[in-house]
Write a protein that holds these residues in place. Sequence first.
Motif, mmCIF file in Angstrom:
data_model
loop_
_atom_site.group_PDB
_atom_site.id
_atom_site.type_symbol
_atom_site.label_atom_id
_atom_site.label_comp_id
_atom_site.label_asym_id
_atom_site.label_seq_id
_atom_site.Cartn_x
_atom_site.Cartn_y
_atom_site.Cartn_z
ATOM 1 N N ILE A 164 0.846 -1.193 0.000
ATOM 2 C CA ILE A 164 0.000 0.000 0.000
ATOM 3 C C ILE A 164 0.885 1.247 0.000
ATOM 4 O O ILE A 164 1.881 1.284 0.711
ATOM 5 C CB ILE A 164 -0.889 0.013 1.268
ATOM 6 C CG1 ILE A 164 -1.914 -1.089 1.180
ATOM 7 C CG2 ILE A 164 -1.576 1.355 1.445
ATOM 8 C CD1 ILE A 164 -2.714 -1.282 2.451
ATOM 9 N N ASP A 165 0.548 2.218 -0.817
ATOM 10 C CA ASP A 165 1.275 3.489 -0.903
ATOM 11 C C ASP A 165 2.595 3.414 -1.658
ATOM 12 O O ASP A 165 3.323 4.379 -1.712
ATOM 13 C CB ASP A 165 1.585 4.087 0.486
ATOM 14 C CG ASP A 165 0.327 4.536 1.185
ATOM 15 O OD1 ASP A 165 -0.661 4.773 0.479
ATOM 16 O OD2 ASP A 165 0.342 4.626 2.419
ATOM 17 N N HIS A 166 2.936 2.254 -2.184
ATOM 18 C CA HIS A 166 4.179 2.216 -2.939
ATOM 19 C C HIS A 166 3.962 2.598 -4.401
ATOM 20 O O HIS A 166 4.884 2.596 -5.187
ATOM 21 C CB HIS A 166 4.853 0.841 -2.819
ATOM 22 C CG HIS A 166 5.576 0.689 -1.514
ATOM 23 N ND1 HIS A 166 6.553 -0.252 -1.313
ATOM 24 C CD2 HIS A 166 5.455 1.365 -0.355
ATOM 25 C CE1 HIS A 166 7.004 -0.133 -0.065
ATOM 26 N NE2 HIS A 166 6.345 0.828 0.521
ATOM 27 N N GLY A 167 2.693 2.897 -4.747
ATOM 28 C CA GLY A 167 2.459 3.527 -6.044
ATOM 29 C C GLY A 167 1.899 2.623 -7.127
ATOM 30 O O GLY A 167 2.010 2.925 -8.308
ATOM 31 N N THR B 59 -0.948 4.405 -9.189
ATOM 32 C CA THR B 59 -0.397 5.502 -9.990
ATOM 33 C C THR B 59 0.364 4.937 -11.189
ATOM 34 O O THR B 59 0.267 5.436 -12.305
ATOM 35 C CB THR B 59 0.555 6.359 -9.132
ATOM 36 O OG1 THR B 59 -0.066 6.581 -7.870
ATOM 37 C CG2 THR B 59 0.855 7.678 -9.789
ATOM 38 N N GLN C 176 -6.158 7.201 -10.167
ATOM 39 C CA GLN C 176 -6.392 5.809 -9.789
ATOM 40 C C GLN C 176 -7.584 5.248 -10.539
ATOM 41 O O GLN C 176 -8.588 4.842 -9.970
ATOM 42 C CB GLN C 176 -6.575 5.680 -8.277
ATOM 43 C CG GLN C 176 -5.376 6.226 -7.547
ATOM 44 C CD GLN C 176 -5.490 6.098 -6.054
ATOM 45 O OE1 GLN C 176 -6.381 5.436 -5.541
ATOM 46 N NE2 GLN C 176 -4.582 6.698 -5.344
ATOM 47 N N ARG D 166 -9.291 5.090 0.317
ATOM 48 C CA ARG D 166 -8.397 4.413 1.238
ATOM 49 C C ARG D 166 -7.128 3.941 0.558
ATOM 50 O O ARG D 166 -6.265 3.365 1.191
ATOM 51 C CB ARG D 166 -9.127 3.234 1.878
ATOM 52 C CG ARG D 166 -10.353 3.725 2.628
ATOM 53 C CD ARG D 166 -11.138 2.617 3.226
ATOM 54 N NE ARG D 166 -10.351 1.850 4.169
ATOM 55 C CZ ARG D 166 -10.860 1.273 5.241
ATOM 56 N NH1 ARG D 166 -12.106 1.426 5.532
ATOM 57 N NH2 ARG D 166 -10.107 0.558 6.030
ATOM 58 N N GLY D 167 -7.037 4.189 -0.753
ATOM 59 C CA GLY D 167 -5.823 3.807 -1.467
ATOM 60 C C GLY D 167 -5.626 2.309 -1.487
ATOM 61 O O GLY D 167 -4.512 1.810 -1.479
ATOM 62 N N ASP E 258 8.900 0.882 -3.281
ATOM 63 C CA ASP E 258 9.190 2.296 -3.043
ATOM 64 C C ASP E 258 10.688 2.434 -2.763
ATOM 65 O O ASP E 258 11.209 1.837 -1.821
ATOM 66 C CB ASP E 258 8.359 2.753 -1.832
ATOM 67 C CG ASP E 258 8.472 4.246 -1.584
ATOM 68 O OD1 ASP E 258 9.589 4.784 -1.701
ATOM 69 O OD2 ASP E 258 7.450 4.855 -1.245
ATOM 70 N N GLN F 147 11.350 3.407 0.753
ATOM 71 C CA GLN F 147 10.814 2.631 1.883
ATOM 72 C C GLN F 147 11.354 1.206 1.981
ATOM 73 O O GLN F 147 11.418 0.646 3.064
ATOM 74 C CB GLN F 147 9.292 2.526 1.767
ATOM 75 C CG GLN F 147 8.563 3.841 1.654
ATOM 76 C CD GLN F 147 8.268 4.439 3.000
ATOM 77 O OE1 GLN F 147 8.081 3.705 3.952
ATOM 78 N NE2 GLN F 147 8.262 5.747 3.091
ATOM 79 N N LYS G 188 9.257 5.877 -7.301
ATOM 80 C CA LYS G 188 9.523 7.120 -6.565
ATOM 81 C C LYS G 188 11.021 7.422 -6.558
ATOM 82 O O LYS G 188 11.576 7.876 -5.563
ATOM 83 C CB LYS G 188 8.984 7.039 -5.125
ATOM 84 C CG LYS G 188 7.510 6.646 -5.071
ATOM 85 C CD LYS G 188 6.905 6.881 -3.704
ATOM 86 C CE LYS G 188 5.504 6.286 -3.639
ATOM 87 N NZ LYS G 188 4.871 6.422 -2.334
#
Lengths: 375, 599
Positions: free
Chosen positions: B15-18, B21, B41, B52-53, B105, B108, B134
């Motif tokens: 989650i949130d690593h893209g 996108t 998205q 909530r992505g 990421d 991360q 990223k």
Amino acid sequence: MAGLYLHIPFCAHKCHYCDFFSAPPAGDQLATWHLLLERNLRLIGTEQRPEIETIFFGGGTPSLLSPAQVSSTLACCRELFPLSQNIEISLEANPGTLTASSLAGFLAAGINRLSLGIQSFDNKYLQLLGRGHSAEEAAKSFMLARDIGFTNISVDLIFALPGQGPSDLEQEIEKLLALSPEHVGIYGLSVENDTLLQEMVTRGQVAEVDEETYAKSYLQLNRLLSAAGYEHYEISNFARPGFRCRHNQAYWQRKTCLAAGAGAHAFDATGYGKRSAIPPDLMNYQQQLNRGQNPAELLEEFDQRQAMAETLYLALRTSEGVDSAAFAQRFGISLAEAFPAALASLSPHLQQRGNHYFFTAESWLLYDHLISHFL
Amino acid sequence: MNQNQIRNFSIIAHIDHGKSTLADRLLEVTGALSARDKTDQFLDKMDLEKERGITIKSQAVRIPYKSRDGQDYLLNLIDTPGHVDFTYEVSRSLSACEGALLVVDAAQGVEAQTLANVYLALDQDLEIIPVLNKIDLPSAEPEQVKQEIEEIIGIDTSDAISVSAKSGLGVEDLLESIVKRVPAPGGDRNAPLRALTFDSWYDSYQGVIVLVRVIDGVLRKGDKIKLMITGGVYEVQKVGAYTPHPVTLPELSAGEVGFVIANIKVVDDAKVGDTITHLHKPSDTPLEGFEEIQPMVFSGLYPIDSADYDDFRDALEKLRLNDAAFSFEPENSMALGFGFRCGFLGLLHMEIIQERLEREFGVELITTAPTVVYEVTTVKNELLRVESANMLPPVQLIATIKEPFVLASVHVPNDYVGAVLSLCIEKRGVQREIKYLTSNRVMIIYELPLNEIVLDFFDRLKSVTRGYASLDYEPLDYRISELVRLNVLINGEVVDALSLIVHRDKAQLRGSELVAKMKEFIPRQQFEVAIQAAIGNKVIARQTVKALRKDVTAKCYGGDISRKRKLLEKQKEGKKRMKRVGNVELPQEAFLAILKVKD
């Protein structure tokens, strides 16, 4: 028939517990205010001219006005509206601002009911509250007013003060009764947001009293004042027979009340009622009046359901309570039909006498909780 | 199109690593999505997914691509959910692919969830292309992250692609790399039809839409098909693909990915992992890997207003049309009235369903604390599946109670190892392994009771690691435990909806914490309210909510009336969400207090 409320949003200084809209009057602001009030009244007078039964100078500190200003305002009222024979004209006054000559002037101007914000007879508490007058000065103002000829004087007291025990409260009442006012208002101290008092509480300099103490003090006041011949006729108000504040009673009975002055609220009882307010913004108030516009804004207009709920919300604050026969006649539906669930939940608290439902002082302590059933 | 020009791939990311996108960017660069169509998205269609992505449902998009050497290709991007609750769906989606982009990421590094999904992909023999996303962030450390991928996952990163999904940097190189490295699909166009169903949803105009990957054979409109697991027989009305807008096609043949519409009424009839074949020329063996999915977590859902019960049942039925993984059965609570016992794949799944019920169907709900499924053996040697504390038989009838354990892996920076270990011990965990992935990143593997995880493990983990930990788990086994039923009494009455099954050693602590927390949530009433926790008849903890003594607006004159009345009306609006138990009003939070004890 209507009341008239005149708002004076100025105070010489801010009390530590006060969160109302008020400011110290700058320069000739009071003189300007007095002119604006009259302009406001004339604007109202062009729209309606009901018979006025009560006038109330409230604030703020209306006693900052000079007797001449009060006199001219009342002359303006007389010119615009028919006034009742036995009109009640009240003025709220801060003991610190009164002198023999100002009192005599107010009386001569037509003020026949004085409401004195004494708050406490204990200098320790007066200091804590930031009142700017001593207990002695307050008592002196009262006696002066009496001597000059005021026959209807109300005194406001604050209770539930930090550390105030039953004996402290008894002493307060003893000193109050020595003055023998016709009317007494009692208010539990509440710590409001953004007040100096709140800051003192946060810093731990002052401790708020707990609910139990509040409740005990309230019931003690009820006992002491009832024993002294006062009727506890509304949650916070006591009066000798014949001296209830007619102006305030009109609010609880949802009667029409006109209003002038920025920050004042008016109620129009036609239909199911509507309430309007003049925004508490001095600049805007002045600009509107200069343009000849009515500065009042509609706040809410009631439908039947809302009007019924508010009728109960207000009436049950008084010892009279609500007259179920009058209610049914007014709204075309009985109380029992309109609020069956609420009446059932409230049955341990609601007392009945003839057609009237009412609360006792014990129940008034939970008023907000109980009355929610009707809202 | 020729099978050799097809590439089927999926994207694996935390989650949130893209992931979303990057998917948007792939569509944009290839021209599949015009700038005019573009909403952020694009593939996450539900509002909930965007907000909530997260991805809840799978998607499959066909992307035409002309490579640098002038060849035309068809890329099928299969977007999968990325959460532990949906591991089975992910495994089926992956088995529809030949390759996967492993998006990490660059600032991360590798997270637990990524790892779990990479292992699923490796199990399916997918070609994995490492992608560092990223890359334009100042904090990006691509070399270190590459090293991490090599050490942890054991795949070569020498030709990893660096991209910025946000700016589009490197995306064209990535497309080239997909064409070169992901193998073309195998399968025989002339063999009997076998198509893998990897997701399905309900469309109110067309019935169930099934996403398929054709392994062998050809699927056309008018074909009589049979689902090999459920046995259902249908006639195909339409086949097609998403580009990303739906397009009808004459056929889907071996190697292709697309959708099938065949007058199927409920998603449950087109289970994820089933195999579609022809009725009259069937394949003799279904594809491997089908599993019947079982709910792991249960909770009671009750309408606040009992008049909403019928609407609520309709809403559950509609949701179920679209989500075969969730179950519900009528349940009756003394405290809460009529409601449903609902089963979910996990906590996220539970939250999603609850949120959708409230948001899309407008039903206001009271939810009871989630519980797992216990296996109880009675003294008469009967085996019971117990999904709620109230189903637990009396103590004297119970021989043993077993509870589910999971194998949990937590990825965490070095600094938080101590905190995670104490949390795992507190949660009755058994240590398996602690592994340093790099000098700073640690993988901690514990056997944990699922019961502790559904309570508040994830929230606690996030709080003790300041959000740096990532968690993944898989079911392990059932183990005999000393479990007891903890009851909560309000003014002497047991509130069934508040009963819990807890470990005996933790009962005292849980009971005390629970009643203390409930005291915070229960507003004062006109009388004293006693909150007690008890095992059997033995009270183990007590708190008292004192009676309300004073609640009054002292000043109510002209200027106060409207303002103060409105204040009371607002407070009352809040009270409508309360449930009356006996003569006590309990807010929703009180029923979930057990989840909040460590807040």
